[in-house]
Enzyme design. Structure first.
Site, short mmCIF file in Angstrom:
data_model
loop_
_atom_site.label_atom_id
_atom_site.label_comp_id
_atom_site.label_asym_id
_atom_site.label_seq_id
_atom_site.Cartn_x
_atom_site.Cartn_y
_atom_site.Cartn_z
CG HIS A 42 -2.03 -1.34 1.64
ND1 HIS A 42 -3.37 -1.13 1.22
CD2 HIS A 42 -1.25 -2.54 2.03
CE1 HIS A 42 -3.83 -2.29 1.04
NE2 HIS A 42 -2.39 -2.79 1.61
CG ASN B 64 -6.90 -0.60 0.24
OD1 ASN B 64 -5.73 -0.91 -0.40
ND2 ASN B 64 -6.89 -0.79 1.98
CG ASP C 229 -6.12 -5.60 0.17
OD1 ASP C 229 -6.81 -6.03 1.29
OD2 ASP C 229 -4.93 -5.53 0.76
CG HIS D 228 -9.65 -8.58 2.97
ND1 HIS D 228 -8.71 -7.57 3.50
CD2 HIS D 228 -10.02 -8.69 3.91
CE1 HIS D 228 -8.47 -7.42 4.83
NE2 HIS D 228 -9.65 -8.05 5.30
CG ASN E 40 -8.72 -5.77 9.65
OD1 ASN E 40 -8.50 -5.85 11.23
ND2 ASN E 40 -9.36 -4.09 9.65
CG ASP F 138 -1.47 -6.11 4.26
OD1 ASP F 138 -1.98 -5.29 3.50
OD2 ASP F 138 -2.51 -6.47 4.93
CG HIS G 61 -1.90 3.16 8.77
ND1 HIS G 61 -2.87 3.80 8.00
CD2 HIS G 61 -1.74 2.21 8.73
CE1 HIS G 61 -3.29 2.20 7.19
NE2 HIS G 61 -2.84 1.56 8.35
#
Length: 435
Positions: free
Chosen positions: A66, A98, A155, A183, A282, A309, A313
């Protein structure tokens, strides 16, 4: 005439053959490996990279990252994410869709990929299965495939509607190299859940995300894959029960693969109180019994690949309660070292299997033809030079990511990338990014 680049004095290992005993020189011209010769026999080169004591491997491939572009670049962007990937020996990666807005159209694909031009990693993107990841209408998968997309996923959310998932899987039959990546958490079972539904959640007074939510979706999807003949891939599989479903499906000839993250191979729900919100993700960190089963599964071939994954953040999204914090942890820069330390150095996994799960298999799953090749003449020079003996301690503020939510902070690891070569060009040399 001098070669463009020679990697000198390293040893070779890949999934097709055992470690070579004698050191070699890898000769590179025009982005390709043109020769592998005994060390010292390469002749002159415009540039050399010293691989003494290290192994020359196909560059690593991370098929779930991500990079938060568009809409979340305060946490990560393609520049910082690709830099971390290169430092971790990753020569190709696949971004998840996403984002805000969702990557769900050919125009969005082209816009995002244009930002990756010149990056020190070959950055690809997946695209959403449903428009806006709303789970209501399929995207134009054929048009997205024509734009270069091979991985389709919502995802972050599960495609819960049976009919939509069946249509998506059926579509892959006519789109060469494409795969539906799920997912796998039944939203009706995990709504409001924070961490694994177990003793730690009970002690902390938090709603749980049960293991059955993963197993039920994997079971349904495998049945749909069997019906349609479509290609199916489980993202970040976290439970022994779901892995058992995948194992049975493979034996029955269903076209299915599954990945596991480093964190699900090492950490459990018992680590969450120590890690705080960094430990929230998750699907959640599970039980020690799940970790032990998944470790066996990635070593024996039941599971196909490791993917991080990588979910950075901004501190503002993590500096809150477990209930309210954003889920996810970083990992693209530390993946190889964690797997090496936990599995290879301990003797559970061979070096050849390591190369398979961090490079060759993920490249196949995501249809990335230029990566994950044996180190031999005639293949693209996308390479990682990995020092298996180097010990180092992870410091979050020394990693390339814009975010600091690594679960490995303060941990000493064994094995580190020394050089990374992308299409014949050093992008990391002696542990430093090349300008």
């Amino acid at each position: 005439m001098a070669a463009d680049l020679v990697i000198t004095g390293g040893r070779l290992t890949d999934a097709a053959k055992p470690l070579t005993v004698d050191p070699v020189d890898v000769v590179i011209e025009d982005g390709q490996i043109v020769a592998v010769v005994p060390a010292g026999d390469a002749g002159p080169a415009r540039r050399t990279l010293d691989a003494t004591g290290a192994w020359v491997m196909p560059g690593f491939v991370d098929i779930q990252v991500h990079f938060r572009t568009p809409g979340g670049t305060e946490s990560e962007d393609i520049t910082s994410g690709a830099a971390g990937a290169a430092m971790g020996g990753v020569t190709a990666c696949v971004m998840m869709p996403n984002t805000n807005p969702t990557i769900d159209s050919p125009d969005m694909v082209r816009e995002v990929l244009s930002l990756a031009t010149g990056a020190p990693c070959d950055v690809r993107t997946s695209a959403a299965i449903t428009l806006g990841r709303q789970g209501e209408r399929l995207t134009d998968m054929a048009a997205l495939h024509a734009a270069g997309v091979r991985v389709f996923t919502d995802d972050g959310d599960c495609v819960a509607d049976d009919a939509l998932m069946e249509m998506a899987l059926a579509a892959t039959v006519g789109l060469p190299g494409s795969v539906v990546s799920q997912h796998a958490e039944d939203p009706s079972m995990v709504a409001g859940g924070v961490i694994n539904d177990g003793a730690v959640a009970q002690r902390l007074g938090l709603a749980g995300r049960p293991a059955a939510a993963e197993e039920s979706i994997v079971a349904r999807d495998l049945a749909l894959a069997a019906t349609t003949g479509g290609r199916y891939h489980v993202l970040h599989l976290s439970t022994s029960a779901a892995m058992a479903r995948v194992s049975i499906a493979k034996r029955n000839g269903i076209n299915a693969t599954a990945e596991v993250t480093p964190q699900h191979l090492v950490l459990t729900e018992d680590d969450i109180e120590r890690l705080g919100t960094t430990g929230k993700m998750n699907p959640p960190l599970r039980l020690r019994s799940d970790v032990e089963a998944l470790r066996l599964g990635i070593c024996d071939g039941t599971l196909d690949a490791v993917a991080t994954d990588h979910a950075p953040h901004h501190p503002s999204l993590k500096d809150t309660s477990l209930r309210d914090a954003a889920p996810g942890m970083t990992g693209v820069e530390t993946m190889a070292s964690v797997i090496w330390s936990e599995l290879v150095e301990t003797g559970a996994m061979s070096p050849a299997r390591f190369v398979e799960v961090v490079s060759m298999a993920p490249a196949r799953i995501a249809g990335i033809a230029e990566h994950g090749h044996r180190v031999e003449a005639g293949t693209p020079a996308n390479l990682a030079v990995f020092d298996p003996a180097q010990r180092w301690t992870v410091h979050a503020d020394e990693l390339q990511s814009r975010s600091r939510n690594t679960p490995w902070a303060g941990r000493e690891l064994t094995g580190k990338v020394r050089h990374t070569v992308l299409t014949g060009r050093p992008v990391v040399a002696d542990g430093e990014l090349c300008s």
